[in-house]
Design a protein around this motif. Structure first.
Motif, PDB file in Angstrom:
ATOM      1  N   ARG A 122      -2.559   8.603   7.372  1.00  0.00           N
ATOM      2  CA  ARG A 122      -2.226   7.667   6.287  1.00  0.00           C
ATOM      3  C   ARG A 122      -2.631   8.173   4.900  1.00  0.00           C
ATOM      4  NH1 ARG A 122      -0.040   3.290   8.557  1.00  0.00           N
ATOM      5  NH2 ARG A 122      -0.674   2.749  10.650  1.00  0.00           N
ATOM      6  N   ALA A 123      -2.773   9.477   4.760  1.00  0.00           N
ATOM      7  CA  ALA A 123      -3.090  10.106   3.466  1.00  0.00           C
ATOM      8  C   ALA A 123      -4.218   9.358   2.751  1.00  0.00           C
ATOM      9  CB  ALA A 123      -1.835  10.179   2.600  1.00  0.00           C
ATOM     10  N   HIS A 124      -5.246   9.019   3.512  1.00  0.00           N
ATOM     11  CA  HIS A 124      -6.311   8.149   3.006  1.00  0.00           C
ATOM     12  C   HIS A 124      -6.989   8.674   1.743  1.00  0.00           C
ATOM     13  CE1 HIS A 124      -8.416  11.068   5.489  1.00  0.00           C
ATOM     14  NE2 HIS A 124      -9.494  10.783   4.811  1.00  0.00           N
ATOM     15  N   SER A 125      -7.279   9.957   1.690  1.00  0.00           N
ATOM     16  CA  SER A 125      -7.986  10.481   0.510  1.00  0.00           C
ATOM     17  C   SER A 125      -7.081  10.512  -0.719  1.00  0.00           C
ATOM     18  CB  SER A 125      -8.551  11.871   0.788  1.00  0.00           C
ATOM     19  OG  SER A 125      -7.509  12.779   1.064  1.00  0.00           O
ATOM     20  N   ILE A 126      -5.797  10.763  -0.516  1.00  0.00           N
ATOM     21  CA  ILE A 126      -4.860  10.753  -1.639  1.00  0.00           C
ATOM     22  C   ILE A 126      -4.718   9.333  -2.171  1.00  0.00           C
ATOM     23  CG2 ILE A 126      -2.517  11.322  -2.409  1.00  0.00           C
ATOM     24  CD1 ILE A 126      -4.246  13.727  -1.445  1.00  0.00           C
ATOM     25  N   LYS A 127      -4.616   8.374  -1.256  1.00  0.00           N
ATOM     26  CA  LYS A 127      -4.527   6.970  -1.682  1.00  0.00           C
ATOM     27  C   LYS A 127      -5.780   6.560  -2.447  1.00  0.00           C
ATOM     28  CE  LYS A 127      -0.568   6.375   0.285  1.00  0.00           C
ATOM     29  NZ  LYS A 127       0.537   6.850  -0.516  1.00  0.00           N
ATOM     30  N   SER A 128      -6.928   7.023  -1.991  1.00  0.00           N
ATOM     31  CA  SER A 128      -8.182   6.712  -2.683  1.00  0.00           C
ATOM     32  C   SER A 128      -8.197   7.310  -4.090  1.00  0.00           C
ATOM     33  CB  SER A 128      -9.372   7.244  -1.875  1.00  0.00           C
ATOM     34  OG  SER A 128     -10.576   7.008  -2.564  1.00  0.00           O
ATOM     35  N   LEU A 129      -7.772   8.552  -4.219  1.00  0.00           N
ATOM     36  CA  LEU A 129      -7.697   9.194  -5.535  1.00  0.00           C
ATOM     37  C   LEU A 129      -6.739   8.433  -6.439  1.00  0.00           C
ATOM     38  CD1 LEU A 129      -8.076  11.487  -7.610  1.00  0.00           C
ATOM     39  CD2 LEU A 129      -6.371  12.795  -6.329  1.00  0.00           C
ATOM     40  N   GLU A 130      -5.573   8.096  -5.910  1.00  0.00           N
ATOM     41  CA  GLU A 130      -4.555   7.408  -6.720  1.00  0.00           C
ATOM     42  C   GLU A 130      -4.999   6.013  -7.147  1.00  0.00           C
ATOM     43  OE1 GLU A 130      -1.072   7.526  -4.252  1.00  0.00           O
ATOM     44  OE2 GLU A 130      -0.721   9.645  -4.655  1.00  0.00           O
ATOM     45  N   ARG A 131      -5.600   5.263  -6.213  1.00  0.00           N
ATOM     46  CA  ARG A 131      -5.971   3.870  -6.498  1.00  0.00           C
ATOM     47  C   ARG A 131      -7.345   3.749  -7.154  1.00  0.00           C
ATOM     48  NH1 ARG A 131      -5.552   2.170  -1.550  1.00  0.00           N
ATOM     49  NH2 ARG A 131      -7.686   2.744  -1.084  1.00  0.00           N
ATOM     50  N   ASN A 132      -8.354   4.412  -6.577  1.00  0.00           N
ATOM     51  CA  ASN A 132      -9.738   4.182  -6.974  1.00  0.00           C
ATOM     52  C   ASN A 132     -10.214   5.033  -8.141  1.00  0.00           C
ATOM     53  OD1 ASN A 132      -9.721   2.445  -4.798  1.00  0.00           O
ATOM     54  ND2 ASN A 132     -10.724   3.890  -3.431  1.00  0.00           N
ATOM     55  N   ILE A 133      -9.478   6.074  -8.466  1.00  0.00           N
ATOM     56  CA  ILE A 133      -9.866   6.898  -9.620  1.00  0.00           C
ATOM     57  C   ILE A 133      -8.778   6.834 -10.682  1.00  0.00           C
ATOM     58  CG2 ILE A 133     -10.489   9.212 -10.437  1.00  0.00           C
ATOM     59  CD1 ILE A 133     -11.632   9.764  -7.627  1.00  0.00           C
ATOM     60  N   LEU A 134      -7.608   7.377 -10.384  1.00  0.00           N
ATOM     61  CA  LEU A 134      -6.552   7.440 -11.396  1.00  0.00           C
ATOM     62  C   LEU A 134      -6.068   6.045 -11.788  1.00  0.00           C
ATOM     63  CD1 LEU A 134      -4.572  10.481  -9.939  1.00  0.00           C
ATOM     64  CD2 LEU A 134      -6.297  10.495 -11.757  1.00  0.00           C
ATOM     65  N   GLY A 135      -5.771   5.216 -10.819  1.00  0.00           N
ATOM     66  CA  GLY A 135      -5.302   3.863 -11.120  1.00  0.00           C
ATOM     67  C   GLY A 135      -6.358   3.021 -11.800  1.00  0.00           C
ATOM     68  N   PHE A 136      -7.614   3.188 -11.397  1.00  0.00           N
ATOM     69  CA  PHE A 136      -8.707   2.407 -11.972  1.00  0.00           C
ATOM     70  C   PHE A 136      -8.845   2.628 -13.475  1.00  0.00           C
ATOM     71  CE2 PHE A 136     -13.255   1.911 -13.040  1.00  0.00           C
ATOM     72  CZ  PHE A 136     -13.403   0.557 -12.745  1.00  0.00           C
ATOM     73  N   VAL A 137      -8.552   3.847 -13.924  1.00  0.00           N
ATOM     74  CA  VAL A 137      -8.686   4.148 -15.357  1.00  0.00           C
ATOM     75  C   VAL A 137      -7.367   4.001 -16.103  1.00  0.00           C
ATOM     76  CG1 VAL A 137     -10.672   5.655 -14.937  1.00  0.00           C
ATOM     77  CG2 VAL A 137      -8.376   6.656 -15.077  1.00  0.00           C
ATOM     78  N   GLY A 138      -6.301   3.603 -15.398  1.00  0.00           N
ATOM     79  CA  GLY A 138      -5.040   3.297 -16.069  1.00  0.00           C
ATOM     80  C   GLY A 138      -3.956   4.340 -15.978  1.00  0.00           C
ATOM     81  N   ILE A 139      -4.177   5.412 -15.222  1.00  0.00           N
ATOM     82  CA  ILE A 139      -3.169   6.465 -15.095  1.00  0.00           C
ATOM     83  C   ILE A 139      -2.134   6.036 -14.055  1.00  0.00           C
ATOM     84  CG2 ILE A 139      -2.746   8.871 -14.465  1.00  0.00           C
ATOM     85  CD1 ILE A 139      -5.600   9.477 -15.488  1.00  0.00           C
ATOM     86  N   ALA A 140      -0.898   5.871 -14.508  1.00  0.00           N
ATOM     87  CA  ALA A 140       0.190   5.425 -13.628  1.00  0.00           C
ATOM     88  C   ALA A 140       1.516   5.683 -14.322  1.00  0.00           C
ATOM     89  CB  ALA A 140       0.042   3.934 -13.311  1.00  0.00           C
ATOM     90  N   PRO A 141       2.560   5.984 -13.554  1.00  0.00           N
ATOM     91  CA  PRO A 141       2.555   6.138 -12.108  1.00  0.00           C
ATOM     92  C   PRO A 141       1.942   7.465 -11.676  1.00  0.00           C
ATOM     93  CG  PRO A 141       4.721   6.659 -12.963  1.00  0.00           C
ATOM     94  CD  PRO A 141       3.888   6.195 -14.137  1.00  0.00           C
ATOM     95  N   VAL A 142       1.579   7.534 -10.397  1.00  0.00           N
ATOM     96  CA  VAL A 142       1.053   8.763  -9.808  1.00  0.00           C
ATOM     97  C   VAL A 142       1.978   9.163  -8.672  1.00  0.00           C
ATOM     98  CG1 VAL A 142      -0.884   9.871  -8.654  1.00  0.00           C
ATOM     99  CG2 VAL A 142      -1.324   8.105 -10.385  1.00  0.00           C
ATOM    100  N   ASP A 143       2.535  10.362  -8.756  1.00  0.00           N
ATOM    101  CA  ASP A 143       3.382  10.904  -7.695  1.00  0.00           C
ATOM    102  C   ASP A 143       2.605  11.975  -6.948  1.00  0.00           C
ATOM    103  OD1 ASP A 143       5.856   9.441  -8.210  1.00  0.00           O
ATOM    104  OD2 ASP A 143       5.918  10.560 -10.087  1.00  0.00           O
ATOM    105  N   GLU A 144       3.091  12.350  -5.798  1.00  0.00           N
ATOM    106  CA  GLU A 144       2.372  13.343  -5.009  1.00  0.00           C
ATOM    107  C   GLU A 144       3.315  14.357  -4.393  1.00  0.00           C
ATOM    108  OE1 GLU A 144       1.867  10.655  -1.001  1.00  0.00           O
ATOM    109  OE2 GLU A 144       0.608  10.200  -2.739  1.00  0.00           O
TER     110      GLU A 144
END
Length: 195
Positions: free
Chosen positions: A144-166
């Motif tokens: 489930r790409a858990h670490s990527i989801k964590s990076l996208e949601r808990n770090i990048l998304g938390f500080v306002g960076i969006a959208p995030v593609d992979e």
């Protein structure tokens, strides 16, 4: 539309040339041919301490070796992070870099009205490029790409960076030249389009 693009190379081994570096170079070539402005950070070449307490993170001083990195993040409109999957996650050095750079007062601010933090890096998009030994589909669907989801949601998304593609690139150790070149070509096209 021309963009200011920051490439963050998160492979901790900067003494050797890895496929992550080739992918970064392909993206950079495309971005420059597309007329975009480009800056690069090689985390493996930086010297900085790891954070050991919440107090140090919230109230400590940013190491001088990372002041330029923070300025580059502030400058960027699009950020591309490259790293190999190690033990199911980003390498520890890249995580330590993100912890240092994404400090309160820069990446987000807290106040009485918003104790969870006001996002400090809105208006930026990102792409995460990850290489791995397993098939990318197995990582995405079984793990489930858990670490990527964590990076996208808990770090990048938390500080306002969006959208995030992979871009998840699997079976790197067993990849033949044709498959390797196919991924390099894709990254060059993404760079040209600043995606």
């Amino acid at each position: 539309m021309k963009k200011r693009i920051l490439l963050i190379q998160g492979h901790p081994d900067s003494g050797k040339r890895h496929y992550c570096h080739m992918l970064e170079d392909a993206y950079a070539q495309g971005a420059l041919s597309g007329g975009h402005e480009l800056r690069r950070i090689d985390v493996g070449k930086l010297d900085f301490p790891i954070l050991r307490s919440q107090e140090e993170w919230e109230h400590g001083v940013l190491p001088p070796s990372l002041e330029g990195a923070q300025q580059d993040v502030r400058w960027a409109e699009h950020i591309v992070i490259f790293f190999p999957l190690w033990l199911g996650d980003m390498p520890a050095l890249l995580k330590a870099f993100l912890e240092q750079v994404a400090r309160p007062g820069f990446a987000f601010t807290r106040n009485a009205k918003n104790p969870f933090g006001a996002k400090g890096l809105t208006g930026r998009s990102a792409r995460v490029v990850v290489t791995m030994g397993m098939p990318a589909a197995a990582y995405r669907w079984f793990f489930r790409a858990h670490s990527i989801k964590s990076l996208e949601r808990n770090i990048l998304g938390f500080v306002g960076i969006a959208p995030v593609d992979e871009s998840l690139i699997g079976m790197v150790a067993n990849m033949d030249a044709e498959a390797a070149n196919k991924h390099l070509s894709k990254l060059e096209k993404l760079g040209r389009a600043a995606q």
